[in-house]
Design a protein around this motif. Structure first.
Motif, short mmCIF file in Angstrom:
data_model
loop_
_atom_site.label_atom_id
_atom_site.label_comp_id
_atom_site.label_asym_id
_atom_site.label_seq_id
_atom_site.Cartn_x
_atom_site.Cartn_y
_atom_site.Cartn_z
N GLY A 126 -39.72 30.25 -3.52
CA GLY A 126 -38.31 29.87 -3.44
C GLY A 126 -37.97 28.72 -2.52
N HIS A 127 -38.90 28.27 -1.70
CA HIS A 127 -38.55 27.27 -0.69
C HIS A 127 -38.11 25.93 -1.28
CE1 HIS A 127 -39.68 29.34 3.03
NE2 HIS A 127 -40.61 29.94 2.29
N CYS A 128 -38.68 25.52 -2.41
CA CYS A 128 -38.43 24.17 -2.93
C CYS A 128 -37.30 24.13 -3.95
CB CYS A 128 -39.70 23.59 -3.54
SG CYS A 128 -40.16 24.35 -5.11
N ARG A 129 -36.61 25.24 -4.14
CA ARG A 129 -35.59 25.29 -5.18
C ARG A 129 -34.37 24.44 -4.82
NH1 ARG A 129 -30.97 27.74 -6.11
NH2 ARG A 129 -31.10 28.88 -4.14
N VAL A 130 -33.91 23.67 -5.78
CA VAL A 130 -32.63 22.95 -5.66
C VAL A 130 -31.84 23.31 -6.92
CG1 VAL A 130 -31.50 20.72 -5.38
CG2 VAL A 130 -33.84 21.03 -4.53
N ASP A 131 -30.71 23.96 -6.76
CA ASP A 131 -29.95 24.47 -7.92
C ASP A 131 -30.90 25.31 -8.80
OD1 ASP A 131 -27.81 23.09 -6.86
OD2 ASP A 131 -28.03 21.39 -8.19
N TYR A 173 -36.98 24.08 -9.73
CA TYR A 173 -38.05 24.31 -8.77
C TYR A 173 -38.86 23.01 -8.71
CZ TYR A 173 -36.92 29.22 -8.48
OH TYR A 173 -36.27 30.41 -8.24
#
Lengths: 263, 345
Positions: A237-242, A245
């Motif tokens: 989940g760290h790199c999620r934007v909206d 992924y």
């Protein structure tokens, strides 16, 4: 069931000191990445981090690493013969289908040169792939220049332009890459070109705005994102934007999509 | 079929089940709560009826059965990554409420489906789970499961209701029927909560322009003062999945160590911090906005099925600053309506 986070051991073949704080590590590997993909480099008892492939060939991969964090500090200390654990390659890489046959414009800043290096190497070796290549690279100062010898060899096959943020020296102009976007002969490229932008996020932001000002359509601009990642396989989940992924759907995004991606 | 067993017979049943299954259920741990003189109720392996908390909502969700808060992935020796093994091959009967059953579908989306990649640590336990529905005696005070559509389910092998001196059972899986041979049949079907005191109206975000306008809307500002970025809400959340990888070595021998997966939280500062120190969400408000939009927009936008929330209310229960998720949703929805009205989008 396959363990998707289990790395495999690879032997370090060579360590090239690029600058005081950057090294290129060549490891033995049969992994054949696509240009612009990354791998998870794993140091047992320290951790893992995503690193772009900066070059690859028959039986080897290269990574260019800046000693900047817990894992990269350890990577920096690797010597030939040491073992490096890897998993990948991950991500989509540069959109080769859209790039091939088009004039290629590459604008890179600092270590952002690493993710476009293998593509530029291929472009130099196989000049029929792109009608012309225009490469603008910016570094902080003369001590931070990466791939020095290679940059020189690219002056001939490419329209290459190199710049340093704060100083001027032989072969390098002064100023940010955004101040030199006029070196791209846009009028000659007609509509058959694509622009790759990669570097620190502020550099990519202002370079994109500069390109838009020059009238470059957003769907011709491609950005490579960098985000914190723990797993690189869409779980942590760290790199999620909206709903995106970066590890799975990127790291390369069209500016048309990237402009909406606010963390 | 449905059955009634008194407490003693229920314990005999549980003992028989334990020969074939591992039983996980919410258990009360007296005086282990987060505040003085409070208990905590969390999932653990149980063997008797007395251990199972059937009446109250568990403090922590059932997700910990499959993805524990701290899990070793590998053991390191100087030149080897050795994968950890599961303690047992027995299937697991997990006793849980309808919302927590729904929550596993959300967890599955990330761990088993996202990117077409399946996480083996999650899958190896998840594949052994059989759901035993614990009927909700009432809708608890912070629940909003009806609004989230997670108040009902038929995805269970057996359902239970606590009676005065025994238990009612509805058995749906034929494999469990033999355990009830000779038991008194009963007329029992589990009832579901059909109304909560809390109702939410989710925001309707029609496009990226509205979404990004919402990100910079002042509706989030209050959380800078109120949210302490403790991450307690996401640990308790039935659907949150984020984790971080942590390596360690043993003090006695630095050559050997472990790689662990530990819960992480987008609410805690540093979740997005890259090597070199770049941070995308430096404030509590921006982190709270990131969580809320994931829950009630982004997850649906990615998977096109459900929102990433089952309305269990545990985030509200846990918040040390008394931030209510249902109040936050209402404010967010009002902000979206305001943006749409103002901009004419």
């Amino acid at each position: 069931m396959e363990n998707i986070v289990k790395p495999s051991a690879h032997q370090v073949l060579e360590v090239i000191q690029e600058t005081a704080s950057e090294v290129t590590i060549r490891v033995a590997s049969d992994i054949t990445p696509k240009h612009g993909q990354f791998l998870q480099l794993s140091m047992p008892k320290i951790g893992e981090c995503p690193i772009s492939v900066s070059a690859f060939g028959e039986g080897w991969l290269e990574f260019t690493i800046r000693a900047i964090g817990r894992v990269t500090d350890k990577l920096f200390a690797l010597k030939p013969g040491d073992t490096l654990f890897l998993r990948g390659a991950y991500g989509n890489g540069w959109p080769m289908e859209q790039l091939l046959g088009q004039h290629l414009v590459v604008i890179a800043g600092g270590t952002g040169v690493a993710p476009v290096r293998s593509l530029l190497q291929q472009a130099a070796q196989e000049p029929h792939l792109f009608p012309s290549v225009h490469f603008i690279a910016g570094f902080r100062n003369s001590e931070n220049v990466l791939f020095k010898q290679e940059l020189e060899t690219w002056r001939k096959p490419f329209n290459a332009f190199y710049t340093l943020d704060n100083e001027e020296t032989t072969g390098f102009a002064k100023g940010f890459v955004t101040q030199h976007l006029d070196k791209i002969p846009l009028a000659q490229l007609e509509d058959n070109y694509q622009v790759l932008i990669v570097g620190p996020s502020a550099m990519m932001h202002f370079t994109s705005l500069g390109c838009l000002e020059l009238g470059i359509p957003q769907e011709k601009m491609w950005l490579s994102f960098e985000r914190k990642m723990s797993c690189a396989v869409g779980k942590c989940g760290h790199c999620r934007v909206d709903e995106v992924y970066v590890c799975l759907d990127g790291p390369v995004f069209s500016y048309a999509a990237a402009r909406h991606m606010i963390d | 079929m449905s059955y009634y067993l008194d407490d003693a017979a229920t314990n005999t049943l549980l003992a028989k089940l334990r020969q074939e299954y591992r039983l996980y259920a919410p258990k009360r741990f007296p005086l282990q709560g987060r505040f003085s003189d409070t208990d905590t109720i969390r999932y653990t392996e149980v063997s008797t009826l007395e251990e199972i908390e059937t009446q109250e909502k568990s403090t922590y969700s059932a997700k910990e059965v499959v993805s524990p808060i701290n899990q070793t992935l590998f053991y390191f020796t100087p030149d080897e990554y050795r994968e950890t093994k599961e303690a047992s091959d027995k299937p697991i009967l997990v006793f849980l409420r309808p919302c927590d059953i729904h929550a596993f579908e959300h967890q599955d989306k990330i761990y088993l489906e996202n990117g077409g990649l399946s996480d083996s640590y999650y899958a190896r336990v998840r594949s052994k789970l059989r759901f035993v529905l614990l009927e909700c005696p009432v809708g608890f005070d912070t629940c909003f499961c009806v609004s989230m559509g997670s108040n009902q389910t038929d995805h269970y092998v057996m359902a239970l209701r606590r009676e005065a001196n025994g238990m009612s059972f509805q058995v749906k899986d034929a494999a469990l029927e033999p355990y009830f041979s000779g038991a008194t049949t009963a007329d029992f079907t589990p009832q579901f909560v059909t109304a909560n005191a809390n109702k939410v109206v989710l925001p309707q975000i029609p496009n990226k322009e509205v979404l990004n306008e919402l990100k910079s809307h002042p509706v989030w500002d209050e959380y800078d003062a109120r949210c302490t970025s403790c991450g307690s809400c996401t640990v308790a959340c039935a659907t949150c999945t984020c984790f971080t990888t942590r390596d360690l070595h043993y003090t006695q021998n630095e050559e050997v160590g472990e790689r662990r997966r530990v819960y992480s939280s987008c609410q805690v500062a540093g979740f997005d911090e890259m090597a070199g120190g770049h941070i995308y969400r430096p404030t509590a408000a921006s982190r709270y906005r990131y969580k809320m939009l994931h829950k009630y927009h982004d997850f649906y936008a990615r998977f096109q099925e459900t929102h990433m929330c089952v309305g269990c209310g545990r985030c509200t229960d846990h918040c040390p600053s008394y931030i209510s998720v249902t109040a936050s949703i209402a404010k967010m929805s009002a902000a979206v309506a305001e943006i749409i009205a103002k901009k004419g989008w």
